[in-house]
Design a protein around this motif. Structure first.
Motif, PDB file in Angstrom:
ATOM      1  N   ALA A 154       0.856  -0.966   0.132  1.00 57.46           N
ATOM      2  CA  ALA A 154      -0.130   0.029  -0.125  1.00 57.46           C
ATOM      3  C   ALA A 154       0.914   1.372   0.081  1.00 57.46           C
ATOM      4  CB  ALA A 154      -1.019  -0.108   1.316  1.00 57.46           C
ATOM      5  N   ALA A 155       1.876   1.060   0.761  1.00 58.61           N
ATOM      6  CA  ALA A 155       2.951   2.411   0.773  1.00 58.61           C
ATOM      7  C   ALA A 155       3.450   2.467  -0.689  1.00 58.61           C
ATOM      8  CB  ALA A 155       4.086   2.182   1.936  1.00 58.61           C
ATOM      9  N   LYS A 156       3.907   1.481  -1.151  1.00 61.15           N
ATOM     10  CA  LYS A 156       4.593   1.435  -2.369  1.00 61.15           C
ATOM     11  C   LYS A 156       3.650   2.031  -3.723  1.00 61.15           C
ATOM     12  CE  LYS A 156       7.224  -1.454  -5.513  1.00 61.15           C
ATOM     13  NZ  LYS A 156       7.742  -2.814  -5.895  1.00 61.15           N
ATOM     14  N   HIS A 157       2.678   1.559  -3.524  1.00 58.26           N
ATOM     15  CA  HIS A 157       1.433   2.043  -4.417  1.00 58.26           C
ATOM     16  C   HIS A 157       0.460   2.982  -3.942  1.00 58.26           C
ATOM     17  CE1 HIS A 157       2.978  -1.237  -7.015  1.00 58.26           C
ATOM     18  NE2 HIS A 157       2.891  -2.030  -5.783  1.00 58.26           N
ATOM     19  N   ALA A 158       0.931   4.176  -3.312  1.00 59.85           N
ATOM     20  CA  ALA A 158       0.197   5.136  -2.684  1.00 59.85           C
ATOM     21  C   ALA A 158      -1.046   5.379  -3.612  1.00 59.85           C
ATOM     22  CB  ALA A 158       0.812   6.273  -2.247  1.00 59.85           C
ATOM     23  N   GLY A 159      -2.245   5.734  -3.221  1.00 59.23           N
ATOM     24  CA  GLY A 159      -3.401   5.909  -3.812  1.00 59.23           C
ATOM     25  C   GLY A 159      -4.173   4.755  -4.677  1.00 59.23           C
ATOM     26  N   LEU A 160      -3.659   3.716  -4.904  1.00 57.06           N
ATOM     27  CA  LEU A 160      -4.235   2.641  -5.438  1.00 57.06           C
ATOM     28  C   LEU A 160      -5.012   1.978  -4.686  1.00 57.06           C
ATOM     29  CD1 LEU A 160      -4.045   1.184  -8.164  1.00 57.06           C
ATOM     30  CD2 LEU A 160      -2.325  -0.391  -7.263  1.00 57.06           C
ATOM     31  N   PHE A 161      -5.271   2.063  -3.377  1.00 50.12           N
ATOM     32  CA  PHE A 161      -6.106   1.164  -2.663  1.00 50.12           C
ATOM     33  C   PHE A 161      -7.086   2.221  -1.834  1.00 50.12           C
ATOM     34  CE2 PHE A 161      -2.352  -1.628  -3.418  1.00 50.12           C
ATOM     35  CZ  PHE A 161      -3.240  -2.598  -4.345  1.00 50.12           C
ATOM     36  N   GLU A 162      -7.012   3.371  -2.341  1.00 48.95           N
ATOM     37  CA  GLU A 162      -7.998   4.312  -1.540  1.00 48.95           C
ATOM     38  C   GLU A 162      -9.323   4.469  -2.004  1.00 48.95           C
ATOM     39  OE1 GLU A 162      -6.455   8.334  -1.826  1.00 48.95           O
ATOM     40  OE2 GLU A 162      -4.482   7.605  -0.839  1.00 48.95           O
ATOM     41  N   LYS A 163     -10.399   4.780  -1.063  1.00 48.65           N
ATOM     42  CA  LYS A 163     -11.797   4.560  -1.359  1.00 48.65           C
ATOM     43  C   LYS A 163     -12.267   5.483  -2.710  1.00 48.65           C
ATOM     44  CE  LYS A 163     -16.169   5.887   0.484  1.00 48.65           C
ATOM     45  NZ  LYS A 163     -17.068   6.079   1.521  1.00 48.65           N
ATOM     46  N   GLY A 164     -12.736   4.676  -3.413  1.00 51.17           N
ATOM     47  CA  GLY A 164     -13.198   5.322  -4.964  1.00 51.17           C
ATOM     48  C   GLY A 164     -12.387   4.977  -5.960  1.00 51.17           C
ATOM     49  N   GLN A 165     -11.098   4.434  -5.550  1.00 55.56           N
ATOM     50  CA  GLN A 165     -10.127   4.039  -6.827  1.00 55.56           C
ATOM     51  C   GLN A 165     -10.665   3.026  -7.565  1.00 55.56           C
ATOM     52  OE1 GLN A 165      -7.262   5.773  -7.672  1.00 55.56           O
ATOM     53  NE2 GLN A 165      -7.252   4.115  -9.466  1.00 55.56           N
ATOM     54  N   THR A 166     -10.807   2.889  -8.784  1.00 50.39           N
ATOM     55  CA  THR A 166     -11.176   1.802  -9.630  1.00 50.39           C
ATOM     56  C   THR A 166      -9.751   1.078  -9.829  1.00 50.39           C
ATOM     57  OG1 THR A 166     -13.149   2.980 -10.517  1.00 50.39           O
ATOM     58  CG2 THR A 166     -12.325   0.801 -11.869  1.00 50.39           C
ATOM     59  N   ILE A 167      -9.881  -0.316  -9.888  1.00 48.35           N
ATOM     60  CA  ILE A 167      -8.425  -0.809 -10.126  1.00 48.35           C
ATOM     61  C   ILE A 167      -8.737  -2.216 -10.732  1.00 48.35           C
ATOM     62  CG2 ILE A 167      -7.383   0.489  -8.087  1.00 48.35           C
ATOM     63  CD1 ILE A 167      -7.741  -2.262  -6.482  1.00 48.35           C
ATOM     64  N   ASP A 168      -7.445  -2.480 -11.394  1.00 51.50           N
ATOM     65  CA  ASP A 168      -7.541  -3.787 -11.950  1.00 51.50           C
ATOM     66  C   ASP A 168      -6.347  -4.717 -11.214  1.00 51.50           C
ATOM     67  OD1 ASP A 168      -9.335  -3.146 -13.877  1.00 51.50           O
ATOM     68  OD2 ASP A 168      -7.525  -2.920 -15.221  1.00 51.50           O
ATOM     69  N   VAL A 169      -6.716  -5.952 -10.723  1.00 50.96           N
ATOM     70  CA  VAL A 169      -5.855  -6.789  -9.930  1.00 50.96           C
ATOM     71  C   VAL A 169      -5.699  -8.153 -10.636  1.00 50.96           C
ATOM     72  CG1 VAL A 169      -6.279  -5.579  -7.947  1.00 50.96           C
ATOM     73  CG2 VAL A 169      -7.568  -7.555  -8.548  1.00 50.96           C
ATOM     74  N   GLU A 170      -4.594  -8.853 -10.370  1.00 52.72           N
ATOM     75  CA  GLU A 170      -4.595 -10.309 -10.491  1.00 52.72           C
ATOM     76  C   GLU A 170      -3.738 -11.178  -9.565  1.00 52.72           C
ATOM     77  OE1 GLU A 170      -1.360 -12.812 -13.343  1.00 52.72           O
ATOM     78  OE2 GLU A 170      -2.689 -11.518 -14.475  1.00 52.72           O
ATOM     79  N   GLY A 171      -4.324 -12.246  -9.146  1.00 51.83           N
ATOM     80  CA  GLY A 171      -4.051 -12.895  -7.970  1.00 51.83           C
ATOM     81  C   GLY A 171      -4.689 -14.317  -7.821  1.00 51.83           C
ATOM     82  N   GLY A 172      -4.127 -14.942  -6.637  1.00 53.09           N
ATOM     83  CA  GLY A 172      -4.875 -15.991  -6.231  1.00 53.09           C
ATOM     84  C   GLY A 172      -6.108 -15.881  -5.722  1.00 53.09           C
ATOM     85  N   TRP A 173      -7.316 -16.683  -6.214  1.00 48.53           N
ATOM     86  CA  TRP A 173      -8.634 -16.283  -6.061  1.00 48.53           C
ATOM     87  C   TRP A 173      -9.023 -17.463  -4.968  1.00 48.53           C
ATOM     88  CZ3 TRP A 173     -12.471 -13.147  -8.548  1.00 48.53           C
ATOM     89  CH2 TRP A 173     -13.609 -13.493  -8.565  1.00 48.53           C
ATOM     90  N   HIS A 174      -9.553 -17.278  -3.778  1.00 47.51           N
ATOM     91  CA  HIS A 174      -9.770 -17.858  -2.690  1.00 47.51           C
ATOM     92  C   HIS A 174     -11.368 -17.854  -2.239  1.00 47.51           C
ATOM     93  CE1 HIS A 174      -5.805 -18.455  -1.878  1.00 47.51           C
ATOM     94  NE2 HIS A 174      -5.680 -17.388  -2.083  1.00 47.51           N
ATOM     95  N   LYS A 175     -12.069 -18.880  -2.517  1.00 47.17           N
ATOM     96  CA  LYS A 175     -13.509 -18.560  -2.215  1.00 47.17           C
ATOM     97  C   LYS A 175     -14.018 -19.607  -0.973  1.00 47.17           C
ATOM     98  CE  LYS A 175     -17.890 -18.341  -4.549  1.00 47.17           C
ATOM     99  NZ  LYS A 175     -18.729 -18.535  -5.791  1.00 47.17           N
ATOM    100  N   ASN A 176     -14.769 -18.890  -0.198  1.00 46.86           N
ATOM    101  CA  ASN A 176     -15.391 -19.811   0.856  1.00 46.86           C
ATOM    102  C   ASN A 176     -16.722 -19.473   1.138  1.00 46.86           C
ATOM    103  OD1 ASN A 176     -15.320 -17.271   2.569  1.00 46.86           O
ATOM    104  ND2 ASN A 176     -13.797 -17.811   3.559  1.00 46.86           N
ATOM    105  N   ALA A 177     -17.425 -19.811   2.124  1.00 48.29           N
ATOM    106  CA  ALA A 177     -18.903 -19.522   2.293  1.00 48.29           C
ATOM    107  C   ALA A 177     -19.062 -18.071   2.505  1.00 48.29           C
ATOM    108  CB  ALA A 177     -19.304 -20.486   3.561  1.00 48.29           C
TER     109      ALA A 177
END
Length: 188
Positions: free
Chosen positions: A144-167
């Motif tokens: 989050a520090a390295k990518h400042a602003g990317l994970f702030e409220k209202g930011q539209t983002i694209d991500v890729e990663g491991g998808w984990h689903k539970n109940a």
């Protein structure tokens, strides 16, 4: 914080809006309907995940993080039953260590969404984000520090990663992220 006497800590009551999970499937937090975030030590996951549901009222004894709507739980008391108290991550004599409910299937996916709110670790550092559709993103705190602003409220983002689903929903362990429509960059 198993050395702290939870009986001497202030009690905060709230109604659970949602459970928060780490990328391994363990519950490590709650969001109250009033916006308060509660960090729960992951070793309490198995004792709480069966006893707390969205809509339940709970009482939390813990410490408030300065400048954040964040409590670090030392004891959590569900609406029914005894409180779950942080005794530390070690095993008790005669008990077998319980494993967190790890999702059986992990796939890699790309995903797009709008950040509803950042999610914090026990020291108040951002280490995740809740998207407006309920998908939970998780990443190391330094990201989050390295990518400042990317994970702030209202930011539209694209991500890729491991998808984990539970109940309780979907958690993506983010490896790559970028503002929507931009080239993905590694999170490490």
């Amino acid at each position: 914080m198993h050395w702290i006497d939870h009986e001497h800590l202030p009690a905060t009551r709230g109604k659970v809006a949602r459970l928060l999970f780490n990328p391994h499937g363990g519950m490590d937090g709650l969001l109250f309907q009033n916006g308060m975030e509660v960090h729960i030590p992951p070793h309490l996951s198995s004792a709480l995940v069966r006893r707390i549901r969205p809509g339940d009222s709970v009482k939390v004894r813990g410490l408030r993080v300065r400048d954040r709507e964040l409590l670090v739980a030392v004891a959590v008391e569900p609406s029914t039953g005894k409180p779950v108290i942080d005794q530390g991550p070690g095993e008790k004599k005669g008990e077998k260590k319980k494993k967190d409910a790890t999702p059986a299937k992990v796939e890699r996916w790309g995903y797009s969404g709008t950040v509803e709110r950042p999610i914090h670790g026990p020291r108040g550092d951002v280490h995740g984000a809740l998207l407006d559709d309920g998908v939970l993103l998780r990443f190391p705190p330094h990201a989050a520090a390295k990518h400042a602003g990317l994970f702030e409220k209202g930011q539209t983002i694209d991500v890729e990663g491991g998808w984990h689903k539970n109940a309780h929903g979907v958690v993506i362990a983010v490896d790559y992220a970028a503002p929507a429509g931009k080239a993905l960059r590694p999170i490490d």
